[in-house]
Design an enzyme around this catalytic site. Structure first.
Site, short mmCIF file in Angstrom:
data_model
loop_
_atom_site.label_atom_id
_atom_site.label_comp_id
_atom_site.label_asym_id
_atom_site.label_seq_id
_atom_site.Cartn_x
_atom_site.Cartn_y
_atom_site.Cartn_z
N PRO A 2 5.84 24.44 38.32
CA PRO A 2 7.25 24.71 38.54
C PRO A 2 8.14 23.57 38.06
O PRO A 2 7.83 22.40 38.25
CB PRO A 2 7.35 24.83 40.06
CG PRO A 2 6.06 24.32 40.60
CD PRO A 2 5.22 23.84 39.49
N GLU A 3 9.25 23.94 37.45
CA GLU A 3 10.26 22.98 37.06
C GLU A 3 11.46 23.17 38.00
O GLU A 3 11.37 23.90 38.98
CB GLU A 3 10.63 23.19 35.59
CG GLU A 3 9.40 23.11 34.67
CD GLU A 3 9.71 23.29 33.20
OE1 GLU A 3 10.81 22.92 32.78
OE2 GLU A 3 8.84 23.79 32.48
#
Length: 294
Positions: A2-3
Site C-alpha cells: 500500500p502507498e
DNA sequence: ATTTCAACCTGGCCGC
DNA sequence: TGCGGCCAGGTTGAAA
C-alpha cells in the site's frame, strides 16, 4: 503493497470504526510482526483506548489513552502500524475463523468486532512508541525521519524543490525516498511522472522550478484521485478495513500496462528494469532526458 | 556525507 | 502435476 492512498483509505476506516474503543486483549501470533516491544505488546495495550487514527506517508498510528477517561491528557504514546508490502487491517467478527496469515489480533472492551493484522509477507509490523515532534507535528518517535507527505499542511514545496535539485540521482529514486517526500511508492511515482511528462531517470539537478511545480501538482492529483476511488487493488492483497477493494486500478495510465497504448498518445507503454523492480512510462510523452541512457 | 543495493518473507504465475 | 525461476505495491542498514 500500500502507498499513501491505500493507507489513507484504511485510516478513514479506523477513524470511523476503531477510534474511541478500548482494547481488552491483544494476541501476537507471529513474532516478526511486532517490533521493539517484542513480547510485551499485549501488556502495553490492554485497557487503553485508541483515541484517533493518524497518518504520515505510508505510516499509520493510533494514539493511546491511559485508560482513565476522567484524565484526558494529550496522548504520549501510539500504536504504530506499517503495512509493508502485504499488510491488511481488518475488522472482523470475533468468532470469524483465523485468516491464513493472521499475525496480531486486538479485542475490544465493547465486545464488538476485533481488529486483525493480516500480513502474508511479514514485511509489515506494529509497535507501541512514544510520540515526538517532527516537521510541526506529534508523530511516533521511530518515524521522525520521514518527511511530510504532499497532502499534509506541513509539506514545504519550496524546501522540497531545493532539496530535490541538490540531489545527484534519478528523479524516481528521489520520489521514492521517504525522507524527502513521503507516501509515494512505485505505482504512484510512475503515474505522477507520466502525468507530468517527466522521465523516471531524469537527473534531479537539471529540473527547472516549473518542472518541479508541475510534478508536485501531478503527485497531489494522482494521490487525491486514487483516494477518491478507494485506492488501487491488483488482487486480494489490498483491501480496506471492511475487506473491500479499491477501484483506482482501472484509472492507471502506465503502471502494469506494458505494451498497452498510452492513454494520451497511443504509443505502447514501455517497461524498464528499475531497482530490482519495474518502471512503466510512455516512450513518446516521457522521452529519455537528452542523450542519457539508464 | 550522500547514494546505492541486498536482505527481509510468502505466494502466485509462467514455462518446461 | 510438479518444479524452478521470476515477480510483487516497502524499508532498513550497511557498503560504496
Amino acid at each position: 503493497m500500500p502507498e499513501l492512498p491505500e493507507v489513507e483509505v484504511i485510516r478513514r476506516g479506523l477513524e470511523r470504526w476503531v477510534a474511541g474503543r478500548a482494547i481488552a486483549s491483544a494476541e501476537v501470533l507471529h513474532p516478526r510482526s511486532v517490533r521493539r516491544n517484542t513480547g510485551d505488546l499485549p501488556a502495553r495495550l490492554k485497557g487503553r483506548p485508541l483515541l484517533s487514527a493518524e497518518r504520515r506517508g505510508k505510516y499509520l498510528w493510533l494514539p493511546l489513552g491511559d485508560g482513565d477517561p476522567a484524565d484526558p491528557r494529550e496522548a504520549e504514546e501510539a500504536l504504530v502500524v506499517h503495512l509493508g508490502m502485504s499488510g491488511q487491517l481488518l475488522l472482523t467478527d470475533r468468532g470469524a475463523p483465523a485468516e491464513r496469515h493472521l499475525r496480531v489480533r486486538l479485542g475490544f472492551a465493547d465486545d464488538g468486532p476485533e481488529l486483525r493484522f493480516v500480513d502474508q509477507r511479514t514485511f509489515g509490523h506494529m509497535l507501541v512508541a512514544p510520540l515526538a515532534s517532527a516537521y510541526g507535528r506529534r508523530v511516533p518517535e521511530p518515524i521522525t525521519h520521514i518527511a511530510p507527505d504532499p497532502l499534509e499542511e506541513a509539506f514545504d514545496d519550496d524546501g522540497f524543490a531545493h532539496r530535490l535539485t541538490r540531489r545527484r540521482t534519478g528523479l524516481k529514486r528521489a520520489l521514492l525516498d521517504q525522507s524527502l517526500i513521503s507516501g509515494v511508492g512505485n505505482i504512484y511515482a510512475d503515474e505522477a511522472l507520466w502525468r507530468a511528462r517527466l522521465h523516471w531517470a531524469r537527473a534531479t539537478e537539471t529540473l527547472t522550478a516549473a518542472e518541479v511545480t508541475e510534478l508536485l501538482a501531478q503527485v497531489r492529483a494522482v494521490l487525491t484521485d486514487a483516494i477518491a476511488q478507494g485506492g488501487t487493488s491488483f488482487d486480494s492483497l489490498y483491501v480496506n478495513v471492511n475487506g473491500e477493494s479499491g477501484y483506482f486500478g482501472r484509472s492507471l495510465a502506465v503502471y502494469g500496462r506494458q505494451d498497452e497504448p498510452c492513454p494520451r498518445c497511443g504509443a505502447p507503454v514501455r517497461r524498464d528494469p528499475f531497482m530490482n523492480r519495474s518502471s512503466y512510462s510512455c516512450p513518446k510523452c516521457q522521452p529519455w532526458p537528452g542523450d542519457a541512457r539508464p
